[in-house]
Design an enzyme around this catalytic site. Structure first.
Site, PDB file in Angstrom:
ATOM      1  N   ASP A 143       0.843  -1.206   0.000  1.00 38.71           N
ATOM      2  CA  ASP A 143       0.000   0.000   0.000  1.00 38.71           C
ATOM      3  C   ASP A 143       0.872   1.248   0.000  1.00 38.71           C
ATOM      4  OD1 ASP A 143      -2.068   1.778   0.227  1.00 38.71           O
ATOM      5  OD2 ASP A 143      -2.669   1.198   2.237  1.00 38.71           O
ATOM      6  N   GLU A 177      -3.137  10.406  -0.785  1.00 40.65           N
ATOM      7  CA  GLU A 177      -4.332   9.542  -0.706  1.00 40.65           C
ATOM      8  C   GLU A 177      -4.646   9.172   0.734  1.00 40.65           C
ATOM      9  OE1 GLU A 177      -6.655   5.852  -0.383  1.00 40.65           O
ATOM     10  OE2 GLU A 177      -4.575   6.058   0.191  1.00 40.65           O
ATOM     11  N   GLU A 178      -3.597   9.018   1.538  1.00 44.73           N
ATOM     12  CA  GLU A 178      -3.798   8.426   2.863  1.00 44.73           C
ATOM     13  C   GLU A 178      -4.499   9.345   3.862  1.00 44.73           C
ATOM     14  OE1 GLU A 178      -3.696   5.442   3.548  1.00 44.73           O
ATOM     15  OE2 GLU A 178      -2.202   4.429   2.332  1.00 44.73           O
TER      16      GLU A 178
END
Ligand SMILES: *[C@@H]1O[C@H](CO)[C@@H](O)[C@H](O)[C@H]1NC(C)=O
Length: 393
Positions: A143, A177-178
Site C-alpha cells: 500500500d 491519498e492516505e
C-alpha cells in the site's frame, strides 16, 4: 533453481540500466511478468539483492524512499526520472509546496482511453525494506508501492509488446491519498484531461474490487459545566449527555447493502472530564461510520440522535459516498472491500472503474506490511490483462 533461469537472470543484469532503459529488448520485462517457475521464490533474496528484475528493483527503490503523506517529494522525483528514462512523456502537476502529481503517457496524446493510477504516499512510520523468505516487507510493500511498481512495469511491457499505442493508456501517480485525497482531487480538477476508464491500484489480493463503503465521519461535542462531584446539581455533566448519545448511535438501524454488507460504527476516540471528583465540563467523541448504502439516510439517522439535544454542538462531518466498481472481467475473481480509496476523488465521468492490486489490506498500515513476491509479479499480468480487456470494450 534452473540453470536457464540463472542465465536469463544474468542477461537481465547486463540489459538493465535504469538510466538508459528505453528502447531495449523487452526480454527483461517479459521475465518480470511471466515468471512462473515453481522454485522461483525459494531464493527471492538473490533476485532482489542482485536487482535482476526491473519490477523488483523498482519496487525496492520506491520503498526505500520514505514518502509518508506530506513528504512525497523525493519519491516523486525518483519516479519522474524513471518514467522519463523509460521513454514516456511526463507531466508534473503542482499540488502544494514540494508536493506534486505525475502524469505519464506515450507520445503526445494526453487524453487516453484508460488511466492507470496509484498513490505515492504511505502511512507512518517508515519501515525499511527487507526480504523474508518469499515475502517483501516494509512500508508501502502493498500500500501502495507494490501496485504502483506493477502498474509501471505492466504499462512499459504492453508498450514494448506493441499491445498499446499512443492514446490508449496513461499513468497517474498522486500524493495525499492516505489522509485527504488532495492529490487525486487536484488531478481531476486541474489536468484538463478526459478518460473513459480508470484502473486504481490498491491491495485487493489480485482480485477486482466490487466496491467499497463510503464514510460519515463526525464529532459529537458536548459543552457542559464543571462542579464538585458532591454537588452535581450545580454542574452540567458532559458525559451524562454524551454517553447516551453514543449508545443510541451504536444501536442505529443503519442501511445495508447486498454488495457491501452492513454499515458499521466506530467510536474511535472519546475525550472527557478531568477527574473522578469533578463533574465534566466537556466531552467529545470522534466517530466514523463506514457506509454501505444510502449515505443521506445514515446522516439523517445520526441527526435524529444529536440534533436538538441541549449542550450538544451542532454536528457537521465529512462524507464520502459508497463506491460501486466494475468487477466482471473474464479470468478475474472479485473481492468486497471496507476501506476507502482515491476512487471517489477522481470526479470525472468515467464509463468503468476498476480497483486491483497485489497484497492484502489486512497487513497494509501495520508493522507486518508485506507482499508475497509471487503476488507482486502476478499483478503485472493482471494489470496487463485488464488493460487488454478494456481495449476490447
Ligand atoms: C482532452 O480532454 C479535455 C477534457 O475533456 C478536452 O477539453 C480536450 O479538448 C481534449 N483534447 C483532445 C485533443 O481531444
Amino acid at each position: 533453481m534452473l540453470l536457464s533461469n540463472l542465465l536469463l537472470g544474468a542477461l537481465c543484469v547486463l540489459a538493465w540500466n535504469p538510466l538508459d532503459y528505453w528502447p531495449q529488448d523487452p526480454l527483461h520485462l517479459k521475465l518480470a511478468s511471466k515468471w512462473d517457475s515453481e522454485d522461483a521464490f525459494s531464493k527471492l533474496e538473490d533476485y532482489v539483492v542482485e536487482e535482476k528484475y526491473p519490477l523488483l528493483k523498482l519496487h525496492r527503490s520506491l520503498m526505500e524512499i520514505e514518502s509518508i503523506t506530506g513528504n512525497e517529494y523525493a519519491v516523486a522525483n525518483y519516479l519522474t526520472k524513471y518514467l522519463k528514462n523509460s521513454g514516456l512523456t511526463v507531466e508534473t502537476q503542482h499540488v502544494e509546496d514540494k508536493r506534486y502529481n505525475i502524469y505519464a503517457y506515450y507520445g503526445e496524446q494526453r487524453n487516453t482511453s484508460t488511466v492507470i493510477s496509484s498513490h505515492i504516499d504511505v502511512v507512518p512510520p517508515h519501515i525499511g525494506y527487507s526480504v523474508d523468505g518469499t515475502k517483501i516487507r516494509g512500508r508501502g510493500a502493498c500500500d501502495d508501492k507494490g501496485p504502483l511498481a506493477a502498474q509501471v512495469i505492466a504499462f512499459l511491457d504492453l508498450l514494448h509488446e506493441g499491445k498499446i499505442k499512443e492514446g490508449d493508456a496513461s499513468l497517474l501517480f498522486v500524493v495525499g491519498e492516505e489522509n485527504s485525497g488532495i492529490g487525486m482531487r487536484t488531478a481531476s480538477e486541474g489536468l484538463g484531461i478526459s478518460w473513459d476508464y480508470a484502473i486504481f491500484g490498491e491491495p485487493t489480493e489480485n482480485k477486482l474490487g466490487v466496491g467499497h463503503k463510503g464514510i460519515f465521519a463526525f464529532d459529537v461535542e458536548v459543552i457542559g459545566r464543571a462542579s464538585h462531584s458532591g454537588y452535581p446539581e450545580l454542574g452540567i455533566s458532559a458525559t451524562d449527555i454524551l454517553v447516551p448519545i453514543l449508545h443510541k448511535i451504536q444501536n442505529l438501524d443503519l442501511p445495508k447493502s447486498d454488495l457491501l454488507g452492513p454499515s458499521t460504527v466506530n467510536i474511535g476516540k472519546i475525550e472527557a472530564g478531568v477527574a473522578a471528583n469533578v463533574v465534566p465540563a466537556y466531552g467529545k467523541a470522534t466517530i466514523a461510520i463506514r457506509v454501505a448504502s444510502d449515505l443521506d439516510e445514515v446522516v439523517r439517522l445520526v441527526h435524529t440522535v444529536v440534533d436538538d439535544v441541549e449542550h450538544v454542538v451542532p454536528v457537521k462531518g465529512r462524507t464520502t459516498e459508497p463506491q460501486y466498481l466494475d468487477y466482471e472481467v473474464p479470468g478475474f475473481e472479485s473481492i468486497i472491500l471496507a476501506y476507502n480509496t482515491d476512487v471517489p476523488n477522481l470526479m470525472l465521468p468515467l464509463k468503468k472503474r476498476f480497483l486491483y492490486g497485489p497484497g492484502t489490506i489486512h497487513v497494509a498500515h501495520s508493522e507486518d506490511e508485506h507482499v508475497e513476491n509471487k503476488d507482486l509479479l502476478d499483478s503485472v499480468v493482471g494489470y496487463k490483462g485488464l488493460v487488454e480487456h478494456i481495449l476490447t470494450l
